[in-house]
Design a protein around this motif. Structure first.
Motif, PDB file in Angstrom:
ATOM      1  N   SER A 283      27.220 -24.496 -48.395  1.00  0.00           N
ATOM      2  CA  SER A 283      28.188 -24.063 -47.380  1.00  0.00           C
ATOM      3  C   SER A 283      28.194 -24.969 -46.152  1.00  0.00           C
ATOM      4  N   ASP A 284      27.088 -25.695 -45.913  1.00  0.00           N
ATOM      5  CA  ASP A 284      27.040 -26.589 -44.752  1.00  0.00           C
ATOM      6  C   ASP A 284      27.338 -28.046 -45.117  1.00  0.00           C
ATOM      7  N   ALA A 285      27.808 -28.278 -46.326  1.00  0.00           N
ATOM      8  CA  ALA A 285      28.184 -29.637 -46.734  1.00  0.00           C
ATOM      9  C   ALA A 285      29.514 -30.012 -46.086  1.00  0.00           C
ATOM     10  N   GLU A 286      29.724 -31.313 -45.924  1.00  0.00           N
ATOM     11  CA  GLU A 286      30.976 -31.782 -45.334  1.00  0.00           C
ATOM     12  C   GLU A 286      32.112 -31.532 -46.326  1.00  0.00           C
ATOM     13  N   LEU A 287      33.177 -30.899 -45.820  1.00  0.00           N
ATOM     14  CA  LEU A 287      34.279 -30.499 -46.691  1.00  0.00           C
ATOM     15  C   LEU A 287      34.962 -31.673 -47.382  1.00  0.00           C
ATOM     16  N   HIS A 288      35.050 -32.818 -46.707  1.00  0.00           N
ATOM     17  CA  HIS A 288      35.734 -33.948 -47.347  1.00  0.00           C
ATOM     18  C   HIS A 288      34.959 -34.460 -48.568  1.00  0.00           C
ATOM     19  N   VAL A 289      33.683 -34.093 -48.674  1.00  0.00           N
ATOM     20  CA  VAL A 289      32.871 -34.481 -49.828  1.00  0.00           C
ATOM     21  C   VAL A 289      33.057 -33.497 -50.981  1.00  0.00           C
TER      22      VAL A 289
END
Length: 83
Positions: A35-41
């Motif tokens: 959930s804390d990963a960068e959305l563009h990834v």
């Protein structure tokens, strides 16, 4: 949701590049994302999962997902290839 199936999986992908390849080839059985990963990834991979009806599981943090993958660093996204 539990990360136990990912921990117990015999074959899995770790990271965006490997997971994307597995999803595109329809090899991924289930995809886990932090959930804390960068959305563009993670977002492009999650969209493909939705279109291919691959189950998606949300992990609380990259740290938790990394631990479930038996690595010492955080992980944005991973997938089970073989149970």
């Amino acid at each position: 949701m539990s990360l136990e199936p990912l921990k117990a999986a015999r074959k899995k992908t770790i990271g965006a590049k490997q997971t994307l390849k597995a999803v595109e080839k329809s090899q991924a059985k289930e995809v886990y994302w932090a959930s804390d990963a960068e959305l563009h990834v993670v977002d492009p991979i999650l969209r493909i999962c939705s279109s291919k009806n691959i189950p998606i599981v949300k992990a609380d943090s990259m740290k938790d997902l990394g631990r479930a993958c038996n690595i010492e660093v955080g992980c944005a996204i991973a997938a089970i290839i073989e149970q």
